[in-house]
Motif scaffolding. Structure first.
Motif, PDB file in Angstrom:
ATOM      1  N   UNK A  18     -26.897  30.780  12.030  1.00 10.19           N
ATOM      2  CA  UNK A  18     -25.725  30.170  11.402  1.00 10.19           C
ATOM      3  C   UNK A  18     -25.506  30.714   9.998  1.00 10.19           C
ATOM      4  N   UNK A  19     -26.583  30.826   9.218  1.00  9.10           N
ATOM      5  CA  UNK A  19     -26.452  31.266   7.838  1.00  9.10           C
ATOM      6  C   UNK A  19     -26.086  32.740   7.742  1.00  9.10           C
ATOM      7  N   UNK A  20     -26.580  33.549   8.631  1.00  8.07           N
ATOM      8  CA  UNK A  20     -26.318  34.981   8.570  1.00  8.07           C
ATOM      9  C   UNK A  20     -24.965  35.351   9.163  1.00  8.07           C
ATOM     10  N   UNK A  33     -15.791  23.609   1.940  1.00  6.82           N
ATOM     11  CA  UNK A  33     -16.399  24.773   1.284  1.00  6.82           C
ATOM     12  C   UNK A  33     -17.421  25.431   2.206  1.00  6.82           C
ATOM     13  N   UNK A  34     -18.237  24.603   2.870  1.00  2.76           N
ATOM     14  CA  UNK A  34     -19.222  25.121   3.812  1.00  2.76           C
ATOM     15  C   UNK A  34     -18.527  25.846   4.963  1.00  2.76           C
ATOM     16  N   UNK A  35     -17.429  25.287   5.436  1.00  4.92           N
ATOM     17  CA  UNK A  35     -16.659  25.921   6.518  1.00  4.92           C
ATOM     18  C   UNK A  35     -16.078  27.260   6.060  1.00  4.92           C
ATOM     19  N   UNK A  36     -15.631  27.320   4.795  1.00  6.76           N
ATOM     20  CA  UNK A  36     -15.068  28.565   4.263  1.00  6.76           C
ATOM     21  C   UNK A  36     -16.123  29.657   4.188  1.00  6.76           C
ATOM     22  N   UNK A  37     -17.325  29.308   3.759  1.00  6.97           N
ATOM     23  CA  UNK A  37     -18.412  30.290   3.677  1.00  6.97           C
ATOM     24  C   UNK A  37     -18.757  30.802   5.071  1.00  6.97           C
ATOM     25  N   UNK A  38     -18.859  29.867   6.004  1.00 11.22           N
ATOM     26  CA  UNK A  38     -19.215  30.227   7.382  1.00 11.22           C
ATOM     27  C   UNK A  38     -18.142  31.127   8.008  1.00 11.22           C
ATOM     28  N   UNK A  39     -16.871  30.763   7.834  1.00  7.58           N
ATOM     29  CA  UNK A  39     -15.789  31.545   8.433  1.00  7.58           C
ATOM     30  C   UNK A  39     -15.676  32.923   7.783  1.00  7.58           C
TER      31      UNK A  39
END
Length: 544
Positions: free
Chosen positions: A90-92, A403-409
């Motif tokens: 998920x993080x990568x 914000x978390x969704x933006x980083x992931x996307x």
């Protein structure tokens, strides 16, 4: 979920032939419902306040993260193996967690059956590794390269819609990727308002301040700007007035009157010389603190040298004897109390290519998530693209989630732009499975383990949509027999088997490849672990 309570401390123990597969099954079954475009959620009980409404999640990575411990310690060990791998995925990648979980579960089950049938672990492992490489080769062959223009926008938009339901976030990040490309740096921060804003910064920027406010050119904005500047990089401090004066004298003789000095620090004695040089009207001077700390500072200074053409000087003794080839140039430099930026540096092509290649190699191999973010930011500086995306929302909790969704996307879209896209919905994996031969002996068992497991994502997706998985896969295989160049899979929203690339159902090729590799790694750990050592700790049991 049953309430868990602690009992008396259990004794240390060694469990041989542990049933780790049961733990993998438990965790994989918890995240499987989220695979596919139809909205399906998993409820997570509040761990501390049971009277609260359960948390409803559709993000497989977060669901896996919420699983803290299973009651059985051996099963818990298997679940934690998978949990760690899924969170790393998920993080990568920002995507592919549910796919990786389904693949890992299927590979572990098939490998366990092969072991039960008498397959030798070492030969089975070799077969799995070889089959994974065949599958990866097929995925790379299927990949559709990212292209600019309208076609590229459509590809990115299709992927963004499948990963995120926030239309504003989709639109902004697709635009950012189009402008910056795969190597651009995207910095996601909080916004004071409710909307999402973006800002594009030309050149490269570092979180490092000027060394004094005495060189500001716009005191209202507390910022300093110098155009057509000579760049001097010093590995260490400017300490003496005499050394600083001699260095400025040398630069003046070369015709440089606008000077930016980037150093670890400047003493008050040397700073006084720089201020006097500025006040005399003969020089425009700007001293800036070298970015980063300790070991990372050398890397940052190396990047600055590559971007400006400057050479590293060791202290003011060398600065006092500076040579023309040691001076870099930049079209514009700005600095404030927090940051500085360089625009239009005179690049050193050889050093720049070398640094970019080194960063890309590290990105491919690193597993440290903090380091991965820093490497991506560094690559963006070297390639000359940086965007700050400011995310807002109605409440602080909603803002954190957005914000978390933006980083992931952003990570998922950049990976797609870098390596291209493949047909989604398990179609690319179905085609990859067809590329794996039967093989012979125990190595052939490994081939069959991977080939069968690659069908699992499509089976799960079709089951989640309420259709017959075996019938759908048979129909897709029939289509592939008639059209070997097609990419057939199940389009869930229409309930039909079709060519998913033409339907715009796409996944990042690199994300799917990593899901296969991570799943194989977990499966091989599960089936080749012969013993588990349980340390002394409080046992957990269900309360009546």
């Amino acid at each position: 979920m049953k309430q868990i309570k602690r009992t008396q401390a259990s004794r240390p123990d060694v469990v041989f032939q542990p049933n780790l597969l049961a733990g993998v099954d438990a965790l994989a079954n918890a995240v499987k419902p989220t695979l596919g475009p139809l909205p399906r959620t998993v409820g997570i009980e509040n761990a501390t306040m049971r009277d609260r409404t359960p948390e409803l999640l559709d993000d497989a990575g977060t669901i896996a993260r919420r699983v803290i411990q299973l009651p059985d310690p051996v099963e818990d060990a298997g679940a934690m193996m998978l949990r760690h791998a899924l969170w790393r995925m998920r993080e990568q990648c920002g995507d592919g967690v549910a796919t990786a979980a389904v693949l890992a579960q299927a590979m572990a089950r098939e490998a366990a059956r092969a072991m039960t049938a008498g397959a030798h672990p070492a030969l089975l492992r070799r077969g799995i590794e070889e089959a994974v490489e065949m599958a990866v080769a097929s995925l790379r062959e299927q990949a559709i390269p990212f292209a600019g223009g309208h076609a590229g926008t459509q590809m990115l938009s299709s992927l963004a819609r499948s990963l995120c339901h926030d239309e504003e976030l989709q639109r902004v990040l697709v635009e950012v990727i189009e402008i910056l490309g795969a190597d651009g740096a995207i910095h996601v921060v909080n916004n004071d308002g409710r909307r999402i804003d973006r800002e594009y910064i030309e050149g490269a920027m570092w979180e490092s301040p000027w060394l004094t406010t005495g060189f500001a050119t716009d005191r209202l904005q507390t910022i300093a700007r110098i155009n057509d500047a000579a760049i001097v990089l010093i590995d260490g401090k400017l300490t003496t007035a005499a050394g600083t004066f001699e260095g400025l004298k040398q630069l003046l003789g070369m015709g440089h009157k606008r000077i930016v000095i980037i150093a670890d620090d400047v003493t008050d004695e040397a700073k006084g010389v720089l201020i006097q040089a500025k006040l005399s009207g003969l020089f425009e001077v700007l001293p800036i603190k070298a970015p980063s700390h300790e070991a990372r500072r050398a890397v940052a200074m190396s990047d600055l040298a590559a971007l400006t053409g400057a050479r590293m000087l060791m202290g003011d003794d060398v600065f006092s004897k500076i040579k023309p080839e040691e001076v870099g140039e930049a079209r514009r430099v700005w600095a404030s109390a927090k940051q500085f930026g360089i625009i239009g540096g005179r690049r050193d092509p050889v050093a720049l290519r070398s640094n970019i290649a080194a960063v890309r190699k590290k990105i491919e191999t690193t597993t440290d998530l903090t380091e991965l973010d820093e490497l991506r930011l560094r690559l963006g500086r070297l390639c000359g693209g940086l965007s700050i995306v400011r995310v807002g929302a109605a409440t602080s909790k909603m803002q954190d989630a957005r914000k978390d969704e933006a980083i992931r996307l952003s990570r998922a879209l950049q990976m797609a732009a870098a390596e291209g896209m493949v047909a989604g919905g398990g179609a690319a994996l179905l085609k990859a499975a067809r590329s794996i031969p039967k093989g012979e002996g125990d190595v052939g068992f490994g081939y069959r383990v991977v080939a069968r497991a690659l069908l699992a994502p499509m089976e799960t997706l079709v089951d989640n949509a309420g259709h017959d998985a075996s019938a759908v896969i048979a129909q897709a295989n029939d289509c592939l027999k008639r059209d070997k160049h097609g990419h057939y899979g199940f389009e869930v929203k229409r309930g039909t088997v079709t060519d998913l690339t033409q339907a715009g159902v796409l996944d990042s090729a690199q994300t799917v490849e990593r899901a296969v590799r991570i799943a194989a790694s977990v499966a091989m750990m599960v089936v080749t672990t012969d013993a588990v050592v349980l340390h002394r700790k409080p046992a957990m049991q269900a309360a009546p």
